[in-house]
Design a protein around this motif. Structure first.
Motif, PDB file in Angstrom:
ATOM      1  N   GLU A 245     -70.474 -60.471  -1.954  1.00 55.27           N
ATOM      2  CA  GLU A 245     -70.258 -59.037  -1.769  1.00 55.27           C
ATOM      3  C   GLU A 245     -69.005 -58.593  -2.537  1.00 55.27           C
ATOM      4  N   ASP A 246     -69.082 -57.416  -3.186  1.00 58.83           N
ATOM      5  CA  ASP A 246     -67.968 -56.921  -4.007  1.00 58.83           C
ATOM      6  C   ASP A 246     -66.656 -56.826  -3.244  1.00 58.83           C
ATOM      7  N   ARG A 247     -66.726 -56.349  -2.015  1.00 52.47           N
ATOM      8  CA  ARG A 247     -65.497 -56.181  -1.221  1.00 52.47           C
ATOM      9  C   ARG A 247     -64.847 -57.531  -0.921  1.00 52.47           C
ATOM     10  N   LEU A 248     -65.662 -58.528  -0.572  1.00 53.83           N
ATOM     11  CA  LEU A 248     -65.144 -59.867  -0.299  1.00 53.83           C
ATOM     12  C   LEU A 248     -64.558 -60.477  -1.565  1.00 53.83           C
ATOM     13  N   LEU A 249     -65.218 -60.283  -2.689  1.00 54.98           N
ATOM     14  CA  LEU A 249     -64.709 -60.784  -3.957  1.00 54.98           C
ATOM     15  C   LEU A 249     -63.365 -60.136  -4.288  1.00 54.98           C
ATOM     16  N   ALA A 250     -63.268 -58.827  -4.102  1.00 58.66           N
ATOM     17  CA  ALA A 250     -62.010 -58.123  -4.378  1.00 58.66           C
ATOM     18  C   ALA A 250     -60.886 -58.665  -3.495  1.00 58.66           C
ATOM     19  N   GLU A 251     -61.165 -58.924  -2.232  1.00 60.27           N
ATOM     20  CA  GLU A 251     -60.156 -59.474  -1.320  1.00 60.27           C
ATOM     21  C   GLU A 251     -59.719 -60.865  -1.775  1.00 60.27           C
ATOM     22  N   ARG A 252     -60.663 -61.686  -2.181  1.00 56.82           N
ATOM     23  CA  ARG A 252     -60.316 -63.042  -2.645  1.00 56.82           C
ATOM     24  C   ARG A 252     -59.453 -62.981  -3.901  1.00 56.82           C
ATOM     25  N   ILE A 253     -59.799 -62.091  -4.809  1.00 59.83           N
ATOM     26  CA  ILE A 253     -59.011 -61.940  -6.036  1.00 59.83           C
ATOM     27  C   ILE A 253     -57.583 -61.539  -5.683  1.00 59.83           C
ATOM     28  N   LEU A 254     -57.430 -60.507  -4.847  1.00 57.14           N
ATOM     29  CA  LEU A 254     -56.092 -60.033  -4.468  1.00 57.14           C
ATOM     30  C   LEU A 254     -55.264 -61.115  -3.792  1.00 57.14           C
ATOM     31  N   ASP A 255     -55.902 -61.935  -2.973  1.00 59.11           N
ATOM     32  CA  ASP A 255     -55.150 -62.948  -2.252  1.00 59.11           C
ATOM     33  C   ASP A 255     -54.909 -64.221  -3.047  1.00 59.11           C
ATOM     34  N   GLN A 256     -55.486 -64.331  -4.236  1.00 54.84           N
ATOM     35  CA  GLN A 256     -55.304 -65.556  -5.006  1.00 54.84           C
ATOM     36  C   GLN A 256     -54.570 -65.356  -6.332  1.00 54.84           C
ATOM     37  N   ILE A 257     -54.247 -64.114  -6.681  1.00 56.14           N
ATOM     38  CA  ILE A 257     -53.503 -63.912  -7.926  1.00 56.14           C
ATOM     39  C   ILE A 257     -52.024 -64.252  -7.713  1.00 56.14           C
ATOM     40  N   ALA A 258     -51.341 -64.510  -8.817  1.00 53.02           N
ATOM     41  CA  ALA A 258     -49.954 -64.970  -8.751  1.00 53.02           C
ATOM     42  C   ALA A 258     -48.944 -63.842  -8.595  1.00 53.02           C
ATOM     43  N   ASP A 259     -49.374 -62.591  -8.647  1.00 54.88           N
ATOM     44  CA  ASP A 259     -48.478 -61.444  -8.498  1.00 54.88           C
ATOM     45  C   ASP A 259     -48.647 -60.819  -7.118  1.00 54.88           C
ATOM     46  N   ALA A 260     -47.560 -60.219  -6.636  1.00 48.31           N
ATOM     47  CA  ALA A 260     -47.627 -59.475  -5.380  1.00 48.31           C
ATOM     48  C   ALA A 260     -48.364 -58.168  -5.632  1.00 48.31           C
ATOM     49  N   VAL A 261     -49.214 -57.780  -4.697  1.00 49.93           N
ATOM     50  CA  VAL A 261     -49.894 -56.493  -4.749  1.00 49.93           C
ATOM     51  C   VAL A 261     -49.599 -55.782  -3.434  1.00 49.93           C
ATOM     52  N   VAL A 262     -48.937 -54.623  -3.556  1.00 49.45           N
ATOM     53  CA  VAL A 262     -48.566 -53.842  -2.377  1.00 49.45           C
ATOM     54  C   VAL A 262     -49.134 -52.443  -2.552  1.00 49.45           C
TER      55      VAL A 262
ATOM     56  N   SER B  37     -47.767 -41.554   2.543  1.00 47.60           N
ATOM     57  CA  SER B  37     -46.531 -41.496   3.338  1.00 47.60           C
ATOM     58  C   SER B  37     -45.590 -42.647   3.031  1.00 47.60           C
ATOM     59  N   GLY B  38     -46.011 -43.587   2.182  1.00 48.33           N
ATOM     60  CA  GLY B  38     -45.168 -44.730   1.869  1.00 48.33           C
ATOM     61  C   GLY B  38     -45.269 -45.844   2.889  1.00 48.33           C
ATOM     62  N   GLU B  39     -46.350 -45.830   3.673  1.00 50.89           N
ATOM     63  CA  GLU B  39     -46.599 -46.873   4.662  1.00 50.89           C
ATOM     64  C   GLU B  39     -47.441 -47.973   4.013  1.00 50.89           C
ATOM     65  N   ILE B  40     -47.037 -49.217   4.187  1.00 46.62           N
ATOM     66  CA  ILE B  40     -47.739 -50.350   3.575  1.00 46.62           C
ATOM     67  C   ILE B  40     -49.090 -50.561   4.253  1.00 46.62           C
ATOM     68  N   VAL B  41     -50.143 -50.545   3.425  1.00 49.20           N
ATOM     69  CA  VAL B  41     -51.511 -50.680   3.920  1.00 49.20           C
ATOM     70  C   VAL B  41     -52.147 -51.985   3.440  1.00 49.20           C
ATOM     71  N   ARG B  42     -51.733 -52.483   2.289  1.00 52.63           N
ATOM     72  CA  ARG B  42     -52.273 -53.745   1.745  1.00 52.63           C
ATOM     73  C   ARG B  42     -51.123 -54.599   1.259  1.00 52.63           C
ATOM     74  N   TRP B  43     -51.154 -55.879   1.617  1.00 55.56           N
ATOM     75  CA  TRP B  43     -50.070 -56.818   1.330  1.00 55.56           C
ATOM     76  C   TRP B  43     -50.732 -58.167   1.086  1.00 55.56           C
TER      77      TRP B  43
END
Length: 134
Positions: free
Chosen positions: A2-19, A24-30
């Motif tokens: 599934e595209d959403r699961l793939l996107a989550e895996r990519i975000l959690d396995q790359i070497a850079d921080a994604v915030v 409002s400046g509230e952190i939603v993805r980390w």
């Protein structure tokens, strides 16, 4: 997969921080690398202000630029990386190279901002010490 699961895996396995922060400046993805670089777990960061990782002396200029970007839908840097300071959970200041993008819906409405960060503290300190010894 599934595209959403793939996107989550990519975000959690790359070497850079994604915030990702909402308007409002509230952190939603980390992602996992955000935890590695800044020291805060996702549970500690999610729902908190970006002030969590912004040194106090940079907050006023950060919020001025952030609010302008949320209003105009564009960043001053236009995707170019910038070297800045950030805070680690321990209180230690880091040098990070960051790029920023505005996240919009198809109609152009601004949802928030995403930052991609790389810890370059060792490189910057090595370069600065080389300059001092020459």
């Amino acid at each position: 997969m599934e595209d959403r699961l793939l996107a989550e895996r990519i975000l959690d396995q790359i070497a850079d921080a994604v915030v990702y922060a909402n308007r409002s400046g509230e952190i939603v993805r980390w992602n996992r690398t955000s935890t590695s670089i800044f020291g805060f777990s996702a549970e500690e960061a999610l729902g908190r202000s970006l002030d969590l990782i912004i040194p106090e002396h940079l907050r006023a200029s950060h919020w001025s630029g952030f609010n302008a970007a949320m209003t105009t839908g564009a960043t001053k840097l236009q995707g170019r990386p910038t070297l800045t300071r950030a805070l680690h959970k321990s209180g230690r200041k880091l040098y990070v190279e960051m790029t920023f993008a505005i996240v919009k819906v198809d109609e152009g409405e601004v949802l928030g901002s995403v930052a991609v960060a790389r810890d370059v503290t060792e490189r910057v300190e090595r370069e600065r010490s080389a300059v001092r010894t020459t």
